[in-house]
Design an enzyme around this catalytic site. Structure first.
Site, PDB file in Angstrom:
ATOM      1  CG  ASP A 123       3.083  47.885 -29.192  1.00 53.39           C
ATOM      2  OD1 ASP A 123       2.730  47.146 -29.855  1.00 53.39           O
ATOM      3  OD2 ASP A 123       2.717  49.256 -29.399  1.00 53.39           O
ATOM      4  CG  ASN A 138      -4.043  42.119 -30.186  1.00 50.93           C
ATOM      5  OD1 ASN A 138      -3.604  42.057 -29.157  1.00 50.93           O
ATOM      6  ND2 ASN A 138      -3.846  42.933 -31.035  1.00 50.93           N
TER       7      ASN A 138
HETATM    8  C1  FPP Z   1       2.287  43.522 -29.372  1.00 48.41           C
HETATM    9  O1  FPP Z   1       3.352  43.705 -30.254  1.00 48.41           O
HETATM   10  C2  FPP Z   1       2.239  41.855 -28.798  1.00 48.41           C
HETATM   11  C3  FPP Z   1       1.287  41.511 -28.936  1.00 48.41           C
HETATM   12  C4  FPP Z   1      -0.139  41.703 -29.413  1.00 48.41           C
HETATM   13  C5  FPP Z   1       1.385  39.890 -28.292  1.00 48.41           C
HETATM   14  C6  FPP Z   1       2.199  39.674 -27.169  1.00 48.41           C
HETATM   15  C7  FPP Z   1       2.351  38.367 -27.154  1.00 48.41           C
HETATM   16  C8  FPP Z   1       3.661  37.705 -26.576  1.00 48.41           C
HETATM   17  C9  FPP Z   1       4.648  38.661 -26.104  1.00 48.41           C
HETATM   18  C10 FPP Z   1       3.670  36.261 -26.568  1.00 48.41           C
HETATM   19  C11 FPP Z   1       3.085  35.473 -25.999  1.00 48.41           C
HETATM   20  C12 FPP Z   1       2.613  35.611 -24.456  1.00 48.41           C
HETATM   21  C13 FPP Z   1       2.577  35.328 -23.387  1.00 48.41           C
HETATM   22  C14 FPP Z   1       2.002  35.948 -22.273  1.00 48.41           C
HETATM   23  C15 FPP Z   1       2.798  33.660 -23.415  1.00 48.41           C
HETATM   24  P1  FPP Z   1       2.641  44.075 -31.854  1.00 48.41           P
HETATM   25  O2  FPP Z   1       2.451  42.785 -32.581  1.00 48.41           O
HETATM   26  O3  FPP Z   1       1.750  45.122 -31.747  1.00 48.41           O
HETATM   27  O4  FPP Z   1       3.952  44.972 -32.474  1.00 48.41           O
HETATM   28  P2  FPP Z   1       4.202  46.201 -33.538  1.00 48.41           P
HETATM   29  O5  FPP Z   1       3.348  47.149 -32.818  1.00 48.41           O
HETATM   30  O6  FPP Z   1       5.598  46.398 -33.737  1.00 48.41           O
HETATM   31  O7  FPP Z   1       3.498  45.576 -34.740  1.00 48.41           O
END
Ligand code: FPP
Length: 246
Positions: A21, A69
């Site tokens: 996250d 998501n």
């Molecule tokens: C959460 O941060 C992250 C995600 C929903 C996506 C995770 C994806 C990756 C790390 C990249 C690709 C992964 C792989 C396995 C190749 P957020 O967007 O919720 O952050 P925030 O809470 O700060 O808005």
């Protein structure tokens, strides 16, 4: 602190699950778009996977995309799917070289066709990997998984192949996406949020939770060592008393 040298390799968690996250906030801090954070999060995925395998962890589950998501802006969902396709095809040779088997949990059929294709190719290519299993949770939510398990059990009872009194913990677990995979002993969530967010609700029943303020794109091997060291200093009682454990 040098956490790596303090880790007892004989008491490693067999399975670590991570809620990655903070990508969006990390990007905002840099004055960039959210997707910039996801792109940088891939380096953390790579480093965490390599480090876990090097230590001897057997299963690593990463929450990469939740059922919820899908409700994000269309451009972000599309960019994330593209990143996923690109990353999987690029990283498959490294997984193969390191004996890492790729698995997925979640509603994979709901992903774009290109994504399903790359995942299937990578799963086939890495199927013989026996050093560590990397499990990507994609279009996953625990409530979706539990309802699906209940439906399968209800069908079995309806067609007479199962009796209601035969339903126990192991039958239920065998209907989850994680059938055959041991429950995680350690769950890490980055970015200072203290929530479980519909992740592995059944499987995390007795996991130790570790929360860190570090945003996912900044998560490095030292952060993983710190989490494992913290885990090894917990007393896991499973409902018993401290004296019973000694
Ligand atoms: C959460 O941060 C992250 C995600 C929903 C996506 C995770 C994806 C990756 C790390 C990249 C690709 C992964 C792989 C396995 C190749 P957020 O967007 O919720 O952050 P925030 O809470 O700060 O808005």
């Amino acid at each position: 602190m040098d956490f790596k040298n303090k880790i007892d390799l004989n008491r490693l968690p067999k399975h670590i699950a991570i809620i990655m996250d903070g990508n969006g906030r990390w990007a905002k801090q840099q004055g960039e778009q959210r997707i910039f954070g996801h792109h940088n999060g891939v380096s953390s995925v790579r480093e965490t996977t390599e480090t876990a395998a090097e230590l001897g962890v057997k299963y690593l589950t990463l929450y990469a995309f939740s059922t919820e998501n899908w409700n994000r802006p269309k451009e972000e969902v599309e960019a994330l799917m593209e990143l996923l396709v690109h990353t999987i095809s690029k990283e498959t040779p490294t997984l193969l070289k390191n004996g890492i088997k790729l698995e997925t949990i979640g509603d994979i059929d709901s992903l774009p066709r290109s994504c399903i294709y790359e995942l299937n190719e990578a799963k086939k290519a890495t199927a013989a990997g026996d050093r560590m299993t990397l499990i990507l949770a994609l279009s996953y939510s625990a409530k979706w998984e539990i309802i699906r398990a209940v439906q399968q059990i209800a069908e079995a009872v309806k067609d007479g192949s199962m009796q209601p009194n035969e339903i126990d913990e192991s039958v239920f677990a065998s209907k989850l996406c994680t059938a055959g995979i041991p429950d995680p002993e350690l769950m890490i969530r980055t970015s200072g949020e203290h929530r479980i967010s519909n992740f592995l609700l059944w499987q995390l029943s007795y996991a130790e939770f570790y929360f860190t303020e570090v945003l996912w794109p900044d998560f490095r091997k030292e952060d993983l060592y710190a989490a494992i060291y913290d885990y090894q200093n917990r007393e896991r009682r499973f409902g018993k008393t401290s004296e019973q454990i000694q």
